[in-house]
Design a protein around this motif. Structure first.
Motif, PDB file in Angstrom:
ATOM      1  N   ALA A 117      -7.571   2.444   4.003  1.00 24.83           N
ATOM      2  CA  ALA A 117      -8.306   2.921   2.827  1.00 24.83           C
ATOM      3  C   ALA A 117      -8.245   1.898   1.689  1.00 24.83           C
ATOM      4  N   PHE A 118      -7.059   1.322   1.452  1.00 24.36           N
ATOM      5  CA  PHE A 118      -6.949   0.307   0.400  1.00 24.36           C
ATOM      6  C   PHE A 118      -7.732  -0.952   0.764  1.00 24.36           C
ATOM      7  N   ARG A 119      -7.742  -1.315   2.044  1.00 27.10           N
ATOM      8  CA  ARG A 119      -8.551  -2.460   2.476  1.00 27.10           C
ATOM      9  C   ARG A 119     -10.029  -2.167   2.234  1.00 27.10           C
ATOM     10  N   ALA A 120     -10.445  -0.944   2.509  1.00 28.12           N
ATOM     11  CA  ALA A 120     -11.841  -0.558   2.274  1.00 28.12           C
ATOM     12  C   ALA A 120     -12.203  -0.688   0.795  1.00 28.12           C
ATOM     13  N   VAL A 121     -11.292  -0.320  -0.077  1.00 25.12           N
ATOM     14  CA  VAL A 121     -11.533  -0.492  -1.515  1.00 25.12           C
ATOM     15  C   VAL A 121     -11.681  -1.980  -1.828  1.00 25.12           C
ATOM     16  N   ALA A 122     -10.779  -2.782  -1.293  1.00 27.31           N
ATOM     17  CA  ALA A 122     -10.835  -4.229  -1.542  1.00 27.31           C
ATOM     18  C   ALA A 122     -12.180  -4.802  -1.104  1.00 27.31           C
ATOM     19  N   LEU A 123     -12.639  -4.380   0.067  1.00 26.41           N
ATOM     20  CA  LEU A 123     -13.923  -4.882   0.564  1.00 26.41           C
ATOM     21  C   LEU A 123     -15.082  -4.407  -0.312  1.00 26.41           C
ATOM     22  N   ARG A 124     -15.031  -3.155  -0.728  1.00 25.11           N
ATOM     23  CA  ARG A 124     -16.103  -2.630  -1.575  1.00 25.11           C
ATOM     24  C   ARG A 124     -16.143  -3.344  -2.924  1.00 25.11           C
ATOM     25  N   LEU A 125     -14.976  -3.599  -3.499  1.00 23.69           N
ATOM     26  CA  LEU A 125     -14.941  -4.295  -4.793  1.00 23.69           C
ATOM     27  C   LEU A 125     -15.506  -5.704  -4.670  1.00 23.69           C
ATOM     28  N   GLY A 126     -15.191  -6.353  -3.555  1.00 22.15           N
ATOM     29  CA  GLY A 126     -15.801  -7.632  -3.230  1.00 22.15           C
ATOM     30  C   GLY A 126     -15.654  -8.749  -4.243  1.00 22.15           C
ATOM     31  N   THR A 127     -14.516  -8.817  -4.940  1.00 25.49           N
ATOM     32  CA  THR A 127     -14.329  -9.905  -5.897  1.00 25.49           C
ATOM     33  C   THR A 127     -13.991 -11.226  -5.215  1.00 25.49           C
ATOM     34  N   VAL A 128     -13.637 -11.154  -3.941  1.00 24.07           N
ATOM     35  CA  VAL A 128     -13.403 -12.347  -3.122  1.00 24.07           C
ATOM     36  C   VAL A 128     -13.984 -12.062  -1.736  1.00 24.07           C
ATOM     37  N   PRO A 129     -14.231 -13.094  -0.928  1.00 25.10           N
ATOM     38  CA  PRO A 129     -14.791 -12.881   0.404  1.00 25.10           C
ATOM     39  C   PRO A 129     -13.854 -12.087   1.321  1.00 25.10           C
ATOM     40  N   ARG A 130     -14.445 -11.417   2.290  1.00 26.65           N
ATOM     41  CA  ARG A 130     -13.699 -10.606   3.267  1.00 26.65           C
ATOM     42  C   ARG A 130     -12.578 -11.402   3.929  1.00 26.65           C
ATOM     43  N   ALA A 131     -12.859 -12.617   4.328  1.00 24.60           N
ATOM     44  CA  ALA A 131     -11.841 -13.432   5.002  1.00 24.60           C
ATOM     45  C   ALA A 131     -10.631 -13.657   4.095  1.00 24.60           C
ATOM     46  N   GLU A 132     -10.872 -13.826   2.808  1.00 22.81           N
ATOM     47  CA  GLU A 132      -9.755 -14.024   1.877  1.00 22.81           C
ATOM     48  C   GLU A 132      -8.940 -12.738   1.709  1.00 22.81           C
ATOM     49  N   ILE A 133      -9.610 -11.616   1.697  1.00 21.31           N
ATOM     50  CA  ILE A 133      -8.907 -10.323   1.623  1.00 21.31           C
ATOM     51  C   ILE A 133      -8.013 -10.153   2.842  1.00 21.31           C
ATOM     52  N   ASP A 134      -8.565 -10.390   4.019  1.00 23.74           N
ATOM     53  CA  ASP A 134      -7.776 -10.228   5.249  1.00 23.74           C
ATOM     54  C   ASP A 134      -6.637 -11.241   5.340  1.00 23.74           C
ATOM     55  N   ARG A 135      -6.883 -12.444   4.875  1.00 26.19           N
ATOM     56  CA  ARG A 135      -5.836 -13.472   4.866  1.00 26.19           C
ATOM     57  C   ARG A 135      -4.708 -13.067   3.902  1.00 26.19           C
ATOM     58  N   TYR A 136      -5.084 -12.555   2.741  1.00 24.12           N
ATOM     59  CA  TYR A 136      -4.096 -12.104   1.755  1.00 24.12           C
ATOM     60  C   TYR A 136      -3.225 -10.986   2.333  1.00 24.12           C
ATOM     61  N   ILE A 137      -3.855 -10.026   2.973  1.00 25.51           N
ATOM     62  CA  ILE A 137      -3.108  -8.928   3.592  1.00 25.51           C
ATOM     63  C   ILE A 137      -2.162  -9.469   4.657  1.00 25.51           C
ATOM     64  N   ALA A 138      -2.657 -10.395   5.472  1.00 19.99           N
ATOM     65  CA  ALA A 138      -1.829 -10.965   6.541  1.00 19.99           C
ATOM     66  C   ALA A 138      -0.619 -11.718   5.994  1.00 19.99           C
ATOM     67  N   VAL A 139      -0.776 -12.403   4.870  1.00 19.14           N
ATOM     68  CA  VAL A 139       0.335 -13.142   4.258  1.00 19.14           C
ATOM     69  C   VAL A 139       1.324 -12.180   3.596  1.00 19.14           C
ATOM     70  N   GLN A 140       0.808 -11.166   2.922  1.00 16.00           N
ATOM     71  CA  GLN A 140       1.671 -10.244   2.183  1.00 16.00           C
ATOM     72  C   GLN A 140       2.380  -9.218   3.073  1.00 16.00           C
ATOM     73  N   ARG A 141       1.793  -8.889   4.205  1.00 17.51           N
ATOM     74  CA  ARG A 141       2.362  -7.855   5.079  1.00 17.51           C
ATOM     75  C   ARG A 141       3.811  -8.120   5.467  1.00 17.51           C
ATOM     76  N   PRO A 142       4.156  -9.295   5.963  1.00 20.65           N
ATOM     77  CA  PRO A 142       5.565  -9.524   6.315  1.00 20.65           C
ATOM     78  C   PRO A 142       6.485  -9.548   5.094  1.00 20.65           C
ATOM     79  N   LEU A 143       5.950  -9.926   3.935  1.00 24.49           N
ATOM     80  CA  LEU A 143       6.758  -9.882   2.716  1.00 24.49           C
ATOM     81  C   LEU A 143       7.076  -8.439   2.334  1.00 24.49           C
ATOM     82  N   MET A 144       6.123  -7.549   2.558  1.00 29.26           N
ATOM     83  CA  MET A 144       6.358  -6.129   2.278  1.00 29.26           C
ATOM     84  C   MET A 144       7.387  -5.558   3.252  1.00 29.26           C
ATOM     85  N   ASP A 145       7.312  -5.970   4.512  1.00 25.82           N
ATOM     86  CA  ASP A 145       8.307  -5.566   5.512  1.00 25.82           C
ATOM     87  C   ASP A 145       9.694  -6.014   5.060  1.00 25.82           C
TER      88      ASP A 145
END
Length: 130
Positions: free
Chosen positions: A63-91
């Motif tokens: 759901a939060f990813r969907a919000v990020a995509l809808r807001l679209g302040t950066v390209p989809r690939a950058e959103i997914d890359r950001y999530i991929a980088v931050q995910r292990p940090l959150m773990d």
């Protein structure tokens, strides 16, 4: 490097990136950050003796990813890359908070959780999440 040092670095990184991005890229912070938050929490739960996996964590992340995509302040690939980088940090943040009993990690976890909860109220994709 010790778990505490890694956690401190991760916590500072999370806060620093979040603050720097907040004013210009709401797709990344807080939307994508919150997606990574729930994915990382779920990742830790999957290997933890202290938490149970909650299938709604993946729903929250999506759901939060969907919000990020809808807001679209950066390209989809950058959103997914950001999530991929931050995910292990959150773990790592969750591990340090629960297993390491690190106060700074707990503070970052609580602040980010509050940010995500507040942000969720303003978006149809996340409004009904508990």
């Amino acid at each position: 490097m010790s778990l505490k040092a890694l956690t401190t670095a991760a916590a500072i990184g999370v806060l620093g990136v979040g603050a720097a991005q907040a004013s210009r890229d709401p797709s990344l912070y807080p939307a994508a950050q919150c997606a990574a938050f729930w994915l990382g929490y779920s990742d830790y739960a999957a290997r933890s003796l202290y938490l149970e996996v909650d299938p709604t964590d993946a729903t929250r992340a999506a759901a939060f990813r969907a919000v990020a995509l809808r807001l679209g302040t950066v390209p989809r690939a950058e959103i997914d890359r950001y999530i991929a980088v931050q995910r292990p940090l959150m773990d790592l943040l969750v591990e340090a908070m629960i297993f390491g009993r690190d106060r700074q990690s707990a503070d970052v976890f609580e602040a980010l959780g509050e940010t995500c909860q507040s942000f969720a109220k303003d978006h149809p994709e996340t409004r009904k999440l508990s």
